[in-house]
Design a protein around this motif. Structure first.
Motif, short mmCIF file in Angstrom:
data_model
loop_
_atom_site.label_atom_id
_atom_site.label_comp_id
_atom_site.label_asym_id
_atom_site.label_seq_id
_atom_site.Cartn_x
_atom_site.Cartn_y
_atom_site.Cartn_z
N GLY A 105 47.72 40.33 36.48
CA GLY A 105 47.34 41.82 36.80
C GLY A 105 48.07 42.55 37.56
N GLN A 160 40.97 34.30 40.64
CA GLN A 160 41.34 34.83 39.37
C GLN A 160 40.48 34.10 38.22
OE1 GLN A 160 45.70 35.08 38.82
NE2 GLN A 160 45.67 33.99 40.69
N SER A 171 40.58 38.13 28.56
CA SER A 171 39.73 39.02 29.49
C SER A 171 40.05 38.24 30.85
CB SER A 171 38.46 39.39 29.30
OG SER A 171 37.59 38.25 29.15
N GLU A 173 40.40 39.09 35.55
CA GLU A 173 40.40 39.67 36.75
C GLU A 173 40.71 39.08 37.99
OE1 GLU A 173 36.93 42.55 37.21
OE2 GLU A 173 36.76 41.98 39.26
N THR A 174 41.61 39.90 38.94
CA THR A 174 41.98 39.17 39.80
C THR A 174 41.22 39.78 41.09
OG1 THR A 174 44.10 38.59 38.96
CG2 THR A 174 44.14 39.02 41.28
N SER A 258 32.81 39.03 40.13
CA SER A 258 33.75 39.23 39.57
C SER A 258 34.00 38.53 38.06
CB SER A 258 35.03 38.93 40.53
OG SER A 258 36.19 38.99 39.58
N ARG A 261 31.97 39.82 35.28
CA ARG A 261 32.37 41.23 34.87
C ARG A 261 33.68 40.75 33.69
NH1 ARG A 261 32.29 43.26 40.36
NH2 ARG A 261 34.50 42.68 40.58
N VAL A 262 34.17 39.53 34.07
CA VAL A 262 35.24 39.03 32.94
C VAL A 262 34.28 38.42 31.72
CG1 VAL A 262 37.02 37.34 32.54
CG2 VAL A 262 36.86 38.37 34.73
#
Length: 333
Positions: A105, A160, A171, A173-174, A258, A261-262
């Motif tokens: 990202g 991550q 999918s 997220e970091t 987090s 959410r992924v």
């Protein structure tokens, strides 16, 4: 260029590693000490880390990466050049091909900074790979198949979380919350509760020696030296595991949120694969006692620490040369 070497590089916030084939060639802290006025290198790596908080005003000890991305471009290039020189020798007749793993990202500008640092450090050709993909290769996840594989890489600067299928990231997220943020949480806790100031290296030692993600049956204690924030005088303090657990909870909850959410952004077909296979944990912070149990409870999916959590990303970067074309098809321009 038959003699050109192929080096996988994991450029981390806390440590930088270089591998070739199946061999780890170097692992050094991502830190430099410089003479401020001249921007001249004094030391780097382990030696520079030992100078942290112990140098005169003329010298500054700097981490050139923050949250996994380059914050000090020139210093990153200097550090990479020194490390590559240490691996290849001072004269580069055949410049190496370099594959650098970088956080998922990051912006195209941040990616370009990494590539240019690699070229400036002596690379003939420099490519990049997202860290979750490199880590997945390093732990032999079947990422080339149409099945869901989930991995959480917990480093010093970032956490991550990624779901991988068909050699691409579905999918992810970091989150800029990881090992260093946990150290900061311990420092903040001690300041609020005891009115004492801890240094970051001391907070890290507390985390490593007696820290845990969940309360332990057998509690450990550790005595540290701190500084009274009112008088400025040194003071001894005994801390327990459960205090460190309490200090780190808000940051750990952020990590759990987090990852959730992924999972929410992941197609149901891949979720069922992840439930069957479990969630792989890697990175240095993954070694914290109880973190696998904490994430298993938080996610409702079994989480396990891989066999090579600290080295899997750089091992994967070194292996990725053989499938570089396929990997690059799935990367953003």
């Amino acid at each position: 260029m038959a003699f050109s070497r192929e080096l996988g590089v994991d450029l981390g916030t806390f440590n930088t590693q270089i591998a070739e084939g199946n061999q780890i060639l170097i692992q050094e802290p991502t830190i430099v000490a410089i003479v401020i006025n001249e921007m001249k290198l004094v030391e780097y790596g382990t030696t520079a880390l030992g100078m942290l908080g112990r140098v005169p005003d003329t010298i500054e000890v700097i981490r050139p990466l923050r949250n996994g991305v380059i914050a000090e471009y020139e210093l990153t290039e200097i550090l990479l050049r020194e490390l590559i020189k240490k691996v290849t020798g001072p004269t580069l007749f055949f410049k190496p091909r370099i594959l650098i793993s970088i956080p998922y990202g990051v912006t195209s500008v941040e990616r370009r900074a990494v590539m240019e640092a690699g070229l400036g450090a002596g690379g003939r050709e420099v490519n990049w790979i997202p860290q979750p993909l490199a880590a997945a290769l390093g732990i032999d996840l079947p990422i080339n198949t149409p099945t869901g594989n989930m991995l959480i890489s917990l480093g010093a600067g970032t956490t991550q979380s990624a779901v991988i299928s068909m050699a691409g990231i579905v999918s992810a997220e970091t989150l800029p919350v990881a090992g260093l943020r946990l150290d900061e949480a311990i420092i903040s806790y001690v300041r609020k509760k005891y009115g004492l100031i801890l240094g970051q290296p001391t907070a890290e030692q507390l985390k490593l020696r007696i820290g845990a993600a969940l309360p332990l049956e057998e509690e450990k204690t550790m005595e540290v030296q701190a500084q009274d924030q009112v008088s400025g005088l040194p003071k001894s303090l005994n801390l327990s595991t459960n205090e460190i657990v309490e200090a780190m909870q808000p940051a750990l909850q952020e990590i759990g949120a987090s990852v959730k959410r992924v999972l929410e952004k992941t197609p149901p077909e891949l979720i069922s694969d992840i439930i069957d296979r479990g969630v792989a944990l890697c990175g240095g912070t993954a070694l914290m006692p109880g973190l696998d149990r904490f994430l298993t409870v938080t996610l409702g999916i079994p989480a396990y620490v891989v066999d090579n959590p600290v080295t899997c990303t750089v091992e994967g970067a070194a292996r990725a040369f053989s499938s570089l074309e396929m990997i690059q098809r799935n990367l953003p321009n």
